[in-house]
Design a protein around this motif. Structure first.
Motif, PDB file in Angstrom:
ATOM      1  N   THR A  80       0.806  -1.223   0.000  1.00  0.00           N
ATOM      2  CA  THR A  80       0.000   0.000   0.000  1.00  0.00           C
ATOM      3  C   THR A  80       0.832   1.263   0.000  1.00  0.00           C
ATOM      4  O   THR A  80       2.009   1.264   0.367  1.00  0.00           O
ATOM      5  N   ARG A  81       0.161   2.332  -0.394  1.00  0.00           N
ATOM      6  CA  ARG A  81       0.743   3.666  -0.366  1.00  0.00           C
ATOM      7  C   ARG A  81       1.246   4.015   1.037  1.00  0.00           C
ATOM      8  O   ARG A  81       2.368   4.507   1.209  1.00  0.00           O
ATOM      9  N   GLY A  84       4.356   2.156   1.985  1.00  0.00           N
ATOM     10  CA  GLY A  84       5.466   2.647   1.175  1.00  0.00           C
ATOM     11  C   GLY A  84       6.026   3.954   1.707  1.00  0.00           C
ATOM     12  O   GLY A  84       7.253   4.139   1.808  1.00  0.00           O
ATOM     13  N   PHE A 107       3.510   4.901  -5.947  1.00  0.00           N
ATOM     14  CA  PHE A 107       2.307   4.124  -5.644  1.00  0.00           C
ATOM     15  C   PHE A 107       1.155   4.597  -6.511  1.00  0.00           C
ATOM     16  O   PHE A 107       1.172   5.709  -7.060  1.00  0.00           O
ATOM     17  N   THR A 129       4.533   0.138  -4.879  1.00  0.00           N
ATOM     18  CA  THR A 129       3.451  -0.845  -4.959  1.00  0.00           C
ATOM     19  C   THR A 129       3.587  -1.527  -6.329  1.00  0.00           C
ATOM     20  O   THR A 129       3.991  -0.887  -7.308  1.00  0.00           O
ATOM     21  N   ARG A 132       1.840   0.088  -9.693  1.00  0.00           N
ATOM     22  CA  ARG A 132       2.424   1.330 -10.198  1.00  0.00           C
ATOM     23  C   ARG A 132       3.811   1.102 -10.775  1.00  0.00           C
ATOM     24  O   ARG A 132       4.190   1.729 -11.780  1.00  0.00           O
TER      25      ARG A 132
END
Length: 374
Positions: A80-81, A84, A107, A129, A132
């Motif tokens: 996940t963002r 990250g 992401f 991620t 992306r």
């Protein structure tokens, strides 16, 4: 500081982590750091969330980076963002007293052009991620030819979010690199297939806390009640826990949204993190929660992936999860970095069998809590 020096960590990194109050190495750090500093190797590590995995792989990764080479040398994949950004922030803190090592988090849900521009700056480590990263590779906007280490963090989370195809594609793209390090709280069949297909047969294997898949600092509890009683019981708990923060989990988007509305109607300021939210809305809610503007956050399982907030005292299962790994990751939001916390399931009498299943499958013990008479 000397404890980390004994593991082989450079004094410059030790000074930074000491300032972050990371003094005593955790079990995963004690086992992983020396192994990864010793030589190039593949590694499979099973450890629950909140045990210091970022430092366990992050410090050896930083040792391997040549700051004078302005190319991407390390890649960290995460689900996940939020996770990250958390990883990138922690790596930045680790390098406070060392040569500048630049990390970029990329992401989905953000403007890809901005991320492409950011990657034009000197970047040594990318935290991404999977989806992306694939987009950026297709656009030829990222060059991974100098990468010598790839890390899969919360690999089971990435798998359950549907990233198997992307992980296979990325690992195949990087099949000749020296170091592939996989970290996962659970080891379902899908993870074993990734290990067998992409990592060396001689990979180092480390399993932390074999007696318990779930963080041992979590006190697991359950309270039996009728479905219609749950809201009032939750309100009582939040009154007792005033000043402490936690997350309340629901199974569905509708249930999470409904509960958040019910709590707000009772003057409990909260919001629901669920899959229908746009990223900008999700970010706004998370900022508010992190700043302490809300005592609790209501969340669904998939929407809460990678949420890492310090000092959460409790997790409440307003509805039990369907999968063992969901319980592991839900409860793992509390008791992080060696602290204590509790995980309380509000269940009907028919759901006691589910609690017993979690006890057996996850090797944990639940304590029954009696309702307050007030």
């Amino acid at each position: 500081m000397k404890q980390f020096e004994k593991l082989g960590v450079d004094k410059k990194f030790c000074k930074a982590i000491n300032e972050m109050n990371i003094v005593e190495p955790t079990e995963i750090q004690e086992q992983v750091i020396p192994a990864l500093l010793q030589s190039n190797t593949d590694l499979v590590a099973q450890a629950q969330t909140g045990t210091g995995k970022t430092a366990a792989y992050g410090l050896p990764l930083l040792h391997s980076i040549n700051p004078n080479k302005k190319v991407v040398q390390g890649l960290i994949l995460c689900p996940t963002r939020e996770l990250g950004q958390q990883i990138a922030k922690q790596l930045f803190k680790f390098t406070k007293y060392s040569d500048k090592i630049f990390t970029e988090a990329i992401f989905g849900g953000a403007q890809i052009e901005k991320q492409i521009n950011a990657l034009r700056r000197p970047t040594h480590i990318i935290v991404a991620t999977p989806g992306r990263l694939i987009e950026l590779l297709q656009r030829k906007a990222v060059d991974l030819k100098d990468v010598s280490t790839v890390i899969l963090d919360e690999a089971d989370e990435m798998l359950s979010m549907g990233f198997k195809k992307e992980l296979d594609q990325i690992l195949k793209h990087l099949e000749k690199i020296d170091n592939k390090w996989l970290f996962s709280a659970t080891m379902p069949d899908g993870i074993r297939k990734i290990v067998n297909n992409h990592l060396s047969k001689n990979a180092i294997r480390i399993e932390v806390s074999k007696k318990s898949i779930v963080n041992k600092n979590i006190d697991h509890q359950f309270l039996i009640c009728e479905e219609a009683e749950k809201l009032n019981i939750l309100l009582q708990i939040l009154k007792i826990e005033k000043g402490n923060r936690g997350i309340v989990f629901c199974k569905t988007k509708v249930a999470a949204t409904t509960l958040a509305k019910q709590l707000n109607a009772k003057n409990i300021k909260t919001d629901a993190i669920q899959g229908d939210l746009k990223q900008i809305e999700r970010d706004k809610i998370m900022r508010s929660f992190k700043k302490g503007n809300m005592q609790i956050l209501v969340a669904t399982d998939l929407a809460a992936r990678g949420i890492d907030i310090e000092d959460l005292s409790f997790v409440i299962h307003y509805q039990l999860p369907d999968k063992d790994e969901y319980y592991t990751h839900r409860s793992g939001r509390t008791a992080r970095a060696g602290k204590k916390g509790y995980s309380l399931a509000l269940i009907t009498s028919k759901e006691i069998k589910s609690v017993r299943h979690f006890e057996k499958a996850l090797k944990i013990s639940f304590k029954q809590i009696r309702r307050s008479k007030n």
